[in-house]
Design a protein around this motif. Structure first.
Motif, PDB file in Angstrom:
ATOM      1  N   HIS A  78     102.099 107.841  58.771  1.00 29.97           N
ATOM      2  CA  HIS A  78     101.445 109.091  58.358  1.00 29.97           C
ATOM      3  C   HIS A  78     101.624 110.143  59.433  1.00 29.97           C
ATOM      4  O   HIS A  78     102.169 109.862  60.493  1.00 29.97           O
ATOM      5  CB  HIS A  78      99.966 108.868  58.020  1.00 29.97           C
ATOM      6  CG  HIS A  78      99.118 108.428  59.183  1.00 29.97           C
ATOM      7  ND1 HIS A  78      99.189 107.165  59.721  1.00 29.97           N
ATOM      8  CD2 HIS A  78      98.199 109.091  59.922  1.00 29.97           C
ATOM      9  CE1 HIS A  78      98.331 107.066  60.715  1.00 29.97           C
ATOM     10  NE2 HIS A  78      97.725 108.226  60.876  1.00 29.97           N
ATOM     11  N   HIS A  80      99.585 112.004  61.463  1.00 26.79           N
ATOM     12  CA  HIS A  80      98.698 112.329  62.588  1.00 26.79           C
ATOM     13  C   HIS A  80      99.483 112.355  63.898  1.00 26.79           C
ATOM     14  O   HIS A  80     100.444 111.608  64.069  1.00 26.79           O
ATOM     15  CB  HIS A  80      97.559 111.305  62.689  1.00 26.79           C
ATOM     16  CG  HIS A  80      96.402 111.627  61.786  1.00 26.79           C
ATOM     17  ND1 HIS A  80      95.614 110.649  61.231  1.00 26.79           N
ATOM     18  CD2 HIS A  80      95.909 112.813  61.357  1.00 26.79           C
ATOM     19  CE1 HIS A  80      94.670 111.225  60.492  1.00 26.79           C
ATOM     20  NE2 HIS A  80      94.844 112.536  60.548  1.00 26.79           N
ATOM     21  N   HIS A  83     100.597 109.397  65.721  1.00 24.27           N
ATOM     22  CA  HIS A  83     101.636 108.590  65.076  1.00 24.27           C
ATOM     23  C   HIS A  83     103.004 109.275  65.036  1.00 24.27           C
ATOM     24  O   HIS A  83     104.019 108.597  64.898  1.00 24.27           O
ATOM     25  CB  HIS A  83     101.190 108.193  63.655  1.00 24.27           C
ATOM     26  CG  HIS A  83     100.031 107.240  63.679  1.00 24.27           C
ATOM     27  ND1 HIS A  83     100.158 105.898  63.432  1.00 24.27           N
ATOM     28  CD2 HIS A  83      98.732 107.442  63.983  1.00 24.27           C
ATOM     29  CE1 HIS A  83      98.976 105.310  63.571  1.00 24.27           C
ATOM     30  NE2 HIS A  83      98.088 106.231  63.897  1.00 24.27           N
ATOM     31  N   HIS A 145      93.463 107.671  53.851  1.00 22.45           N
ATOM     32  CA  HIS A 145      93.192 107.934  55.257  1.00 22.45           C
ATOM     33  C   HIS A 145      92.785 109.406  55.338  1.00 22.45           C
ATOM     34  O   HIS A 145      92.763 110.095  54.306  1.00 22.45           O
ATOM     35  CB  HIS A 145      94.470 107.616  56.070  1.00 22.45           C
ATOM     36  CG  HIS A 145      94.331 107.769  57.549  1.00 22.45           C
ATOM     37  ND1 HIS A 145      93.214 107.364  58.233  1.00 22.45           N
ATOM     38  CD2 HIS A 145      95.184 108.272  58.495  1.00 22.45           C
ATOM     39  CE1 HIS A 145      93.388 107.610  59.526  1.00 22.45           C
ATOM     40  NE2 HIS A 145      94.568 108.172  59.715  1.00 22.45           N
ATOM     41  N   ASP A 167      97.034 103.481  59.906  1.00 24.56           N
ATOM     42  CA  ASP A 167      95.618 103.808  59.744  1.00 24.56           C
ATOM     43  C   ASP A 167      95.296 103.799  58.251  1.00 24.56           C
ATOM     44  O   ASP A 167      96.053 104.321  57.447  1.00 24.56           O
ATOM     45  CB  ASP A 167      95.326 105.213  60.297  1.00 24.56           C
ATOM     46  CG  ASP A 167      95.506 105.282  61.807  1.00 24.56           C
ATOM     47  OD1 ASP A 167      95.617 104.215  62.439  1.00 24.56           O
ATOM     48  OD2 ASP A 167      95.532 106.409  62.342  1.00 24.56           O
TER      49      ASP A 167
END
Ligand SMILES: [Zn+2]
Length: 559
Positions: A78, A80, A83, A145, A167
């Motif tokens: 994902h 974020h 990440h 998420h 996550d």
């Protein structure tokens, strides 16, 4: 021939945690079959208190070469920062394709566009379809998420299936209707899962987390009860939250203005992809908002963690052009307090109250929910997948161990749960799972100011130190009276010739003292704000006077 026997030997899967295991942030796991490898996530972290002058921290991947691994791709769970945030710095050197879902690649494309002279090779990651990358079969499984388009990655190997959750949480009523694909996890569990590599962030929290949707009513109630301006701060990548904030603003007859570059960019990406259900009429610029009556305005601002360069701190200090807080205004923190930021956030609250506005935060009303699975959800994941082995990741040591106890509660034997922090490889073969060889998994500290000047693998702080040197500044402040004590003490390395240095530093210190004296008590009494002021001012001064932009390490102490 002797060598042939090694070639037909049984397959071995090795895992190399470069980041995010034994800490929060800079998540990066490398999976290797023989020498063929893929990297799952490539995140950044934030410096710890005391790491002055450091903006971000990224994994040190020098061991990739030492290990002789051939990296085929980076696969993203994902978008974020913890990440994907290291990719602008690391991808030009890795130079492999990056696989991700639509929103993840949309957010990453904005970040990569700041890297000059490099064109990334993005490849879509279709959900619940298998693609082949080197010897790995890769399948993305939708999960919920606090960001759109998050996925777990199922990695099909000759040894069996590995599920890397990334996550996740089990949100029963997601804002966009895209639920965690429980059935797919269960189906893989039926086939037999060798190893579950799972998010431990909220392993220490009991029960299940509330749905993102529960934030909407609390936001609406808070906003409709305010007669003045409303400022809402939240994490700028959470478009589910942005959607709910816009909906609440519209419901109370307000137009929305955005304050903060990351917010503007992320919102633009989501709107372009048609993922945010808003209209242009619902938005105004900060400038237009200044012309409207307070009760017609809602501002979404970055900076919920008290980050000294974000919009909200500048708004709270009265330094944001076109936006002044005053009596009757409300600042809503639709966010959590990330551990370590408590003091900065408390200072920010005080600045807001000094402007006459009030604060409402998630400790007072259900204005925020976490994006991570709690104990009950983590156990549900293990029960769906029924893994032979379990490897807790994403979290500090305490989180990993609590996650291990949860695994044991679902019937996974203790010997089948492996604890291996950053730098400790894991080896999975037909005879079981065990710790492999340790490897170097350090951190690289980066000053994030000049991201657009990235030059291949040359990391910025090394380059700045080498070319522009370093300036340290020690400033003593009388907190009660909000004034400087004596003159700032400056020292340099690699900035100036020895002969002129004393003279120049004397002038710089005097000019800095005069500048800070004008800043006023409120700013000086806030050591984060004062530190940032010292850093920015000195960088500008050296640029103007000497054409250099040295790294500045300010120390502000209060007496
Ligand atoms: Zn995340």
């Amino acid at each position: 021939m002797m060598n042939d026997t090694t070639k037909i030997s049984k397959p071995v899967l090795r895992l190399f945690p470069f980041g995010g295991v034994g800490e929060f942030g800079k998540n990066m796991m490398v999976y290797a079959l023989g020498d063929d490898a893929i990297m799952v996530d490539c995140g950044m972290g934030f410096p710890e208190p005391g790491q002055h002058g450091v903006d971000i921290v990224i994994p040190d991947i020098s061991a990739l070469n030492d290990l002789g691994l051939k990296l085929h791709a980076v696969v993203l769970t994902h978008g974020h920062e913890d990440h994907i945030g290291a990719l602008p710095l690391l991808l030009p050197a890795l130079n492999v394709p990056v696989y991700g879902t639509e929103m993840t690649l949309g957010l990453l494309a904005r970040k990569m566009s700041e890297v000059q002279g490099f064109k990334p090779d993005f490849k879509g990651l279709p959900e619940q379809e298998r693609i082949e990358i080197g010897p790995f079969g890769i399948e993305a499984i939708p999960v919920t998420h606090s960001i759109m388009d998050a996925v777990s990655i199922a990695i099909h190997t000759p040894l069996g299936i590995v599920i890397h959750t990334g996550d996740f949480k089990f949100d029963p009523a997601p804002i966009d209707g895209r639920a965690t694909a429980l059935h797919r996890f269960a189906a893989l569990g039926d086939q037999g899962v060798l190893l579950l590599v799972s998010d431990s962030t909220n392993a220490t929290r009991t029960g299940s987390g509330p749905t993102e949707r529960s934030v909407g009513p609390a936001l609406k109630q808070a906003i409709s009860g305010c007669a003045g301006k409303v400022v809402v701060t939240t994490f700028s990548s959470n478009m589910f939250r942005i959607q709910q904030i816009v909906d609440a603003a519209v419901a109370s007859g307000r137009k929305v203005a955005l304050a903060g570059r990351s917010l503007e960019r992320n919102t633009e990406v989501a709107r372009k992809l048609g993922r945010l259900h808003v209209t242009s009429e619902q938005f105004v610029s900060i400038k237009q908002a200044a012309e409207m009556s307070d009760a017609e305005v809602l501002v979404i601002a970055t900076g919920s963690q008290g980050e000294s360069r974000a919009a909200l701190v500048r708004i709270a200090l009265g330094k944001f052009p076109g936006l002044r807080l005053r009596d009757g205004d409300l600042v809503i923190f639709s966010s959590s307090m990330i551990p370590g930021n408590e003091r900065a956030i408390a200072g920010l609250f005080s600045h807001i109250y000094r402007r006459g506005a009030r604060v409402l935060h998630a400790g007072q009303a259900p204005l925020h929910v976490s994006g991570h699975a709690q104990a009950h959800e983590l156990k549900t994941m293990m029960q769906l997948v029924r893994p032979r082995y379990m490897y807790p990741v994403h979290g500090e040591y305490r989180n990993l161990i609590e996650h291990k106890y949860l695994a044991m509660a679902t019937g996974i034997p203790e010997g089948h749960v492996i604890i291996a922090e950053n730098g400790q490889s894991v080896r999975v073969a037909a005879d079981g799972i065990r710790a492999g060889d340790p490897f170097h998994a350090g951190a690289v500290f980066v000053d994030g100011d000049q991201r657009d000047e990235i030059d291949g693998m040359v990391l910025r702080d090394r380059r700045i130190l080498a070319e522009d040197g370093i300036v340290t500044a020690v400033v003593a402040i009388n907190r009660q009276e909000g004034r400087l004590i004596g003159s700032p003490e400056l020292a340099t390395r690699g900035v100036l010739h020895q002969e002129v240095s004393e003279d120049v530093l004397g002038r710089a210190a005097e000019a800095l003292r005069r500048h800070l004296d004008h800043m006023g008590q409120e700013l000086l009494a806030d050591d984060d704000a004062a530190k940032e002021e010292v850093r920015v001012w000195l960088r500008r001064w050296f640029k103007r006077q000497h054409g250099r932009r040295p790294m500045v390490l300010p120390t502000v102490f209060e007496i």
